[in-house]
Design a protein around this motif. Structure first.
Motif, PDB file in Angstrom:
ATOM      1  N   GLY A 120       0.780  -1.232   0.000  1.00 40.54           N
ATOM      2  CA  GLY A 120       0.000   0.000   0.000  1.00 40.54           C
ATOM      3  C   GLY A 120       0.809   1.278   0.000  1.00 40.54           C
ATOM      4  N   TYR A 121       2.009   1.240   0.565  1.00 38.36           N
ATOM      5  CA  TYR A 121       2.792   2.473   0.665  1.00 38.36           C
ATOM      6  C   TYR A 121       3.905   2.567  -0.384  1.00 38.36           C
ATOM      7  N   VAL A 122       4.007   1.627  -1.283  1.00 32.59           N
ATOM      8  CA  VAL A 122       5.160   1.538  -2.180  1.00 32.59           C
ATOM      9  C   VAL A 122       5.266   2.754  -3.107  1.00 32.59           C
ATOM     10  N   ASP A 123       4.150   3.186  -3.701  1.00 30.56           N
ATOM     11  CA  ASP A 123       4.213   4.252  -4.711  1.00 30.56           C
ATOM     12  C   ASP A 123       4.692   5.583  -4.137  1.00 30.56           C
ATOM     13  N   ASP A 124       4.191   5.948  -2.969  1.00 29.84           N
ATOM     14  CA  ASP A 124       4.552   7.245  -2.371  1.00 29.84           C
ATOM     15  C   ASP A 124       4.417   7.144  -0.856  1.00 29.84           C
ATOM     16  N   PRO A 125       5.468   6.668  -0.158  1.00 26.44           N
ATOM     17  CA  PRO A 125       5.374   6.462   1.294  1.00 26.44           C
ATOM     18  C   PRO A 125       5.005   7.718   2.071  1.00 26.44           C
ATOM     19  N   ALA A 126       5.505   8.883   1.650  1.00 29.25           N
ATOM     20  CA  ALA A 126       5.201  10.116   2.376  1.00 29.25           C
ATOM     21  C   ALA A 126       3.716  10.456   2.262  1.00 29.25           C
ATOM     22  N   ALA A 127       3.169  10.343   1.052  1.00 26.18           N
ATOM     23  CA  ALA A 127       1.751  10.626   0.855  1.00 26.18           C
ATOM     24  C   ALA A 127       0.890   9.605   1.598  1.00 26.18           C
ATOM     25  N   TYR A 128       1.336   8.357   1.595  1.00 32.34           N
ATOM     26  CA  TYR A 128       0.580   7.313   2.294  1.00 32.34           C
ATOM     27  C   TYR A 128       0.523   7.600   3.794  1.00 32.34           C
ATOM     28  N   PHE A 129       1.673   7.969   4.359  1.00 27.99           N
ATOM     29  CA  PHE A 129       1.699   8.269   5.789  1.00 27.99           C
ATOM     30  C   PHE A 129       0.783   9.453   6.113  1.00 27.99           C
ATOM     31  N   GLY A 130       0.815  10.478   5.258  1.00 26.50           N
ATOM     32  CA  GLY A 130      -0.058  11.623   5.472  1.00 26.50           C
ATOM     33  C   GLY A 130      -1.526  11.256   5.419  1.00 26.50           C
ATOM     34  N   ALA A 131      -1.855  10.271   4.594  1.00 31.43           N
ATOM     35  CA  ALA A 131      -3.254   9.878   4.437  1.00 31.43           C
ATOM     36  C   ALA A 131      -3.769   9.023   5.586  1.00 31.43           C
TER      37      ALA A 131
END
Length: 445
Positions: A120-131
């Motif tokens: 789930g976080y592979v594409d953009d870890p920073a954006a994933y964490f923010g979400a």
């Protein structure tokens, strides 16, 4: 009258105390504190702080707990100094305060186990964490983590805390050792090891004023000092236990796990060119997933890594809740499951702002680490070193027959070096809180 519980075995007490110390303080906080303070330079100062300040301070809390054989608040009254109950009360409050947002971070860890399995976080870890770090889902996972904590504490000292930590602590250590071996096989792992293990004395000399307070603060946090945990846990042990050996054992295992965390995180970061200097508090939720996303079998490694973090987080959270439960059960003769469940509901409500908005979490953490925690340690250390010194020396000698007597040396280290170091940490913490910073401003409702 509810009969007061005790540890079934000495190893149970040691593992529970180690479990309290081996939590997010080691696996989440230690790597990013190391990265922000010069890598191996910070590690050297931290190790010195653990030996010179951490172990004597742990022993001070042990003395209060075992001498009184009661919860962390009533202990001071039982020792003949009722006015000092404020020290125990502040420690209990600090643990409660920290657990309200600690459980939010625990909820993030649960989410990341699933995200590692699905990518789930592979594409953009920073954006994933923010979400996922704030909002309705974070509130729900905050509740799930708290429910697990409440369930273990409700079962009691022997059947809940001791049994759980006998599984948790060895599991964490074995899994971390396996990941550390894996990390050593990664490309550029040598650069990660050099950053973490090869200190630069010039860097230390240039940054002494910032590195030393950070290292002392990390030593206090990672050893669960200032939360009244060690007072509470020591209140359940017998007179024959050697407090010096127990304190040194807990500090050694705690430090070992912190070093293991560094041996995992830094090779991962260097393997994929992720700069440790920019990792910050998001190291295990952004920087580590960034590196994992580029690794073969990164998802499987991520599941194991975040499972380790979850187990370690639970072993700490149950100790923070037990401090408050112990006081209420001892004082009001009420059922442990009822008290644990009621406190869980209060903690859930208190933690909702942190789960809804990470700015709130940052504010709660800043208040705890910079003010409540060092202030509690200052009060306990002063109490032991100057108010009940004779009783403290007697307690340290209890169970240490046949071994070298270090009680006098310990007492004077508590009275001087430890007290001054923690006072300095408190002063710097208050100064940091007083300095205008977006990180420490209360967010708007």
């Amino acid at each position: 009258m509810v009969e007061r519980e005790t540890w079934a075995t000495r190893i149970g007490f040691l593992l529970a105390s180690i479990g309290s110390a081996v939590g997010l303080g080691n696996i989440w906080r230690f790597p990013f504190q190391t990265a922000e303070n010069g890598g191996a330079t910070f590690l050297v100062v931290y190790l010195v702080a653990v030996v010179v300040i951490g172990i004597p301070a742990v022993l001070a809390e042990f003395v209060v707990g075992r001498r009184a054989n009661i919860n962390a608040i009533t202990a001071f009254e039982k020792l003949g100094r009722p006015n000092w109950k404020v020290a125990g009360a502040l420690g209990v409050f600090t643990g409660f305060w920290v657990l309200s947002y600690y459980s939010v971070i625990g909820g993030w860890v649960i989410r990341y186990i699933g995200a590692s399995a699905t990518g789930g976080y592979v594409d953009d870890p920073a954006a994933y964490f923010g979400a996922v770090s704030a909002g309705p889902e974070a509130v729900v996972l905050h509740a799930v983590f708290l429910a697990a904590t409440v369930g273990i504490v409700a079962l009691g000292v022997e059947d809940g805390i001791e049994l759980a930590t006998k599984f948790m602590v060895p599991s964490v250590v074995l899994l971390m050792m396996g990941l550390a071996v894996f990390g050593a096989t990664l490309p550029n792992a040598g650069e990660g090891f050099a950053y973490f293990l090869a200190p630069d004395l010039d860097v230390l000399a240039a940054n002494l004023g910032s590195v030393v307070p950070a290292a002392v603060g990390q030593a206090l946090f990672s050893l669960s000092l200032g939360f009244s945990v060690m007072i509470t846990y020591a209140s359940y042990i017998g007179e024959d236990d050697n407090l010096v050996v127990d304190g040194a054992t807990i500090a050694a295992f705690n430090t070992f796990v912190g070093v293991l965390a560094g041996l995992i995180v830094f090779p991962l970061l260097f393997a994929e060119g992720v700069s440790p200097d920019t990792a910050g508090p998001g190291a295990i939720f952004i920087s580590v997933p960034t590196a994992l996303g580029e690794l073969p079998f990164g998802g499987a490694v991520g599941v194991v890594f975040f499972a380790i973090v979850l187990i370690a987080s639970l072993s700490s959270s149950i100790s923070l809740l037990e401090v408050v439960v112990s006081y209420l059960v001892d004082t009001y003769d009420v059922s442990r499951p009822v008290v644990a469940s009621g406190l869980g509901l209060v903690l859930f409500v208190l933690g909702v702002p942190s789960a809804w908005d990470t700015d709130w979490l940052g504010w709660f953490d800043a208040i705890a680490v910079n003010l409540f925690l060092p202030l509690t340690v200052v009060l306990v250390v002063f109490f032991v070193g100057w108010i009940v010194a004779r009783d403290a020396v007697d307690e340290v000698r209890q169970g240490a027959e046949g071994l070298p007597d270090i009680s006098t040396l310990w007492l004077w280290s508590v009275r001087t070096v430890v007290l001054l170091a923690v006072l300095g940490t408190l002063a710097l913490g208050v100064l940091e809180l007083a300095t205008p910073s977006d990180a420490y401003i209360v967010p708007p409702l």
